[in-house]
Write a protein that holds these residues in place. Sequence first.
Motif, PDB file in Angstrom:
ATOM      1  N   ARG A   1       0.658  -1.047  -0.015  1.00  0.00           N
ATOM      2  CA  ARG A   1      -0.059  -0.034   0.068  1.00  0.00           C
ATOM      3  C   ARG A   1       0.763   1.262  -0.132  1.00  0.00           C
ATOM      4  O   ARG A   1       0.529   2.228  -0.452  1.00  0.00           O
ATOM      5  N   LEU A   2       1.736   1.263   0.888  1.00  0.00           N
ATOM      6  CA  LEU A   2       2.860   2.417   0.840  1.00  0.00           C
ATOM      7  C   LEU A   2       3.965   2.387  -0.050  1.00  0.00           C
ATOM      8  O   LEU A   2       4.894   3.383  -0.045  1.00  0.00           O
ATOM      9  N   ASN A   3       4.277   1.225  -0.946  1.00  0.00           N
ATOM     10  CA  ASN A   3       5.098   1.342  -1.875  1.00  0.00           C
ATOM     11  C   ASN A   3       6.566   1.365  -1.382  1.00  0.00           C
ATOM     12  O   ASN A   3       7.392   1.960  -1.934  1.00  0.00           O
ATOM     13  N   TYR A   4       6.636   0.701  -0.395  1.00  0.00           N
ATOM     14  CA  TYR A   4       8.330   0.482   0.079  1.00  0.00           C
ATOM     15  C   TYR A   4       8.548  -0.912   0.108  1.00  0.00           C
ATOM     16  O   TYR A   4       7.668  -1.666   0.325  1.00  0.00           O
ATOM     17  N   ASP A   5       9.679  -1.490  -0.574  1.00  0.00           N
ATOM     18  CA  ASP A   5       9.902  -3.106  -0.560  1.00  0.00           C
ATOM     19  C   ASP A   5      10.776  -3.375   0.490  1.00  0.00           C
ATOM     20  O   ASP A   5      12.022  -3.539   0.431  1.00  0.00           O
ATOM     21  N   ASP A   6      10.197  -3.979   1.439  1.00  0.00           N
ATOM     22  CA  ASP A   6      10.834  -4.472   2.619  1.00  0.00           C
ATOM     23  C   ASP A   6      10.840  -5.841   2.301  1.00  0.00           C
ATOM     24  O   ASP A   6       9.696  -6.664   2.507  1.00  0.00           O
ATOM     25  N   SER A   7      11.686  -6.448   1.634  1.00  0.00           N
ATOM     26  CA  SER A   7      11.713  -7.849   1.088  1.00  0.00           C
ATOM     27  C   SER A   7      11.168  -8.911   1.751  1.00  0.00           C
ATOM     28  O   SER A   7      10.415  -9.583   1.435  1.00  0.00           O
ATOM     29  N   LEU A   8      11.811  -9.112   3.006  1.00  0.00           N
ATOM     30  CA  LEU A   8      11.324 -10.070   3.870  1.00  0.00           C
ATOM     31  C   LEU A   8      10.718  -9.724   5.157  1.00  0.00           C
ATOM     32  O   LEU A   8      10.730 -10.540   6.283  1.00  0.00           O
ATOM     33  N   ASP A   9       9.931  -8.328   5.243  1.00  0.00           N
ATOM     34  CA  ASP A   9       8.999  -8.389   6.161  1.00  0.00           C
ATOM     35  C   ASP A   9       9.841  -7.998   7.435  1.00  0.00           C
ATOM     36  O   ASP A   9       9.514  -8.362   8.598  1.00  0.00           O
ATOM     37  N   VAL A  10      10.920  -7.328   7.457  1.00  0.00           N
ATOM     38  CA  VAL A  10      11.600  -6.765   8.730  1.00  0.00           C
ATOM     39  C   VAL A  10      10.792  -5.663   9.283  1.00  0.00           C
ATOM     40  O   VAL A  10      10.909  -5.607  10.514  1.00  0.00           O
ATOM     41  N   VAL A  11      10.253  -4.817   8.624  1.00  0.00           N
ATOM     42  CA  VAL A  11       9.420  -3.886   9.240  1.00  0.00           C
ATOM     43  C   VAL A  11       8.124  -4.409   9.675  1.00  0.00           C
ATOM     44  O   VAL A  11       7.816  -3.866  11.010  1.00  0.00           O
ATOM     45  N   GLY A  12       7.413  -5.188   9.097  1.00  0.00           N
ATOM     46  CA  GLY A  12       6.301  -5.858   9.679  1.00  0.00           C
ATOM     47  C   GLY A  12       6.139  -6.652  10.502  1.00  0.00           C
ATOM     48  O   GLY A  12       5.123  -6.793  11.522  1.00  0.00           O
ATOM     49  N   VAL A  13       7.415  -7.542  10.732  1.00  0.00           N
ATOM     50  CA  VAL A  13       7.638  -8.177  11.974  1.00  0.00           C
ATOM     51  C   VAL A  13       8.494  -7.766  13.067  1.00  0.00           C
ATOM     52  O   VAL A  13       7.995  -7.614  14.103  1.00  0.00           O
ATOM     53  N   HIS A  14       9.440  -6.983  12.781  1.00  0.00           N
ATOM     54  CA  HIS A  14      10.376  -6.690  13.724  1.00  0.00           C
ATOM     55  C   HIS A  14      10.193  -5.409  14.368  1.00  0.00           C
ATOM     56  O   HIS A  14      10.165  -5.141  15.380  1.00  0.00           O
ATOM     57  N   LEU A  15      10.085  -4.301  13.448  1.00  0.00           N
ATOM     58  CA  LEU A  15       9.566  -2.969  13.916  1.00  0.00           C
ATOM     59  C   LEU A  15       8.440  -3.005  14.556  1.00  0.00           C
ATOM     60  O   LEU A  15       8.038  -2.817  15.693  1.00  0.00           O
ATOM     61  N   VAL A  16       7.227  -3.540  13.911  1.00  0.00           N
ATOM     62  CA  VAL A  16       5.797  -3.774  14.667  1.00  0.00           C
ATOM     63  C   VAL A  16       5.865  -4.375  15.762  1.00  0.00           C
ATOM     64  O   VAL A  16       5.157  -4.004  16.719  1.00  0.00           O
TER      65      VAL A  16
END
Length: 440
Positions: free
Chosen positions: A314-329
């Motif tokens: 949705r936000l158009n950033y390519d966090d390839s293996l979901d470091v943001v979605g899993v580790h940051l969040v």
Amino acid sequence: METTVPLAAAQINTGDTAWLLAATALVLLMTPGLALFYGGMVRTKSVLNMLMMSFVSIALVTVVWLAAGYSLAFGDDIGGGLIGGLKHAGMAGLGPDSVHGSVPTVLFATFQLTFAIITAALISGAIADRAKFSAWLVFVPVWTLLVYVPVAHWVWGPGGWILDRLGALDFAGGMPVEIASGASGLALALVLGPRLGFKKDAMRPHNLPMVMLGAGLLWFGWFGFNAGSALGANGLAAAAFLNTLAAGCTGLLGWLFVEQKRDGHPTTLGAASGAVAGLVAITPSCGTVSLLGALVVGLAAGVVCSYAVSWKFRLNYDDSLDVVGVHLVGGVIGTLLIGVFAEKAMTGGTEGLLYGGGLAQLGKQAVGVVVVAAYAFAVTYGIGRLLDKAIGFRAAEEHEHTGLDLTVHAETAYDHGVLGHGAPVSASVVPSVRKAESQA
């Protein structure tokens, strides 16, 4: 004959030391586990490159940590709670008579080193398939000194402002490890830009059994990560151990529940990701919440992170293996929920909102989250931009098409399906590949 026992040896608790030795080995194993976890999630043409980014982090961070990192992070504060001094640069003064609590200081320093290693390695997942390996070799030591070391001092170091002045709690690394790596991964993903074919081509994990094996090794090592942070073989370590197991389980179940409801299929990738999300969230809180709190923390992370991994589209950033979605969040969830579920029996005094502590602790946790995330993002973005201008951080388009395994390392993980999607091999690559094959 009567034997005289040195004073330092008398202060060292052998049980605590034995447990921390084991815990240190467990945490170090997490980085090879992460390598397998990430390696299975990429396409066949970049497997070895992902493994190398994790393994080389072990060597790079170790050198930096021994030279100056440990002293700056855990040396006596010299900068108003911001950084330690260089008294122990090169591990000076950490001989056999040096004791930290009830364990040898050199062991404590090694245990903390393993944290720094995996934190740097975690960032690689955000830039998988497209980063120059040479740039990564420069980035890791610079990032360790400029981002990880200061944040570790703030949270755990003597006189660190987050611990001593703000009063925010972080038992095993929600802020220095999870939030710092997640925010840094986002910054680098923005610097490098999306992979070729992002949101157009299928970029599915090429080896899910490898992903599951990596997740299992991470879970195994996480007991050393969290329970080892008690720095002793005691009741707090046991409670952190159980909380870690519980949160990993509810994280896994929460993610699968969302997948079943949303997609109609519980997946192996979802199970692995959910377990990791739960483990991420319980990291800062495993020594501050009860078993009930751990179950809720893990479940919350499993559910929320399962939705967060789709934000990149949705936000158009390519966090390839979901470091943001899993580790940051996940790190944010676990750190904030300390302010809700902290219990006096675990913390020795601090209580969360649910147990009559009011909003004060939640506010302190929020300040720590915001400052660490902002600092890690800003400094990492700056490092990434400077490296990109100086030596280039993004791999050449031809290399990305062909695959970094072949173009960078002159190796392939498999004898078949190597190039992926029929990508042509450039003439410049063929000689190095033939040379590698002739030497095999």
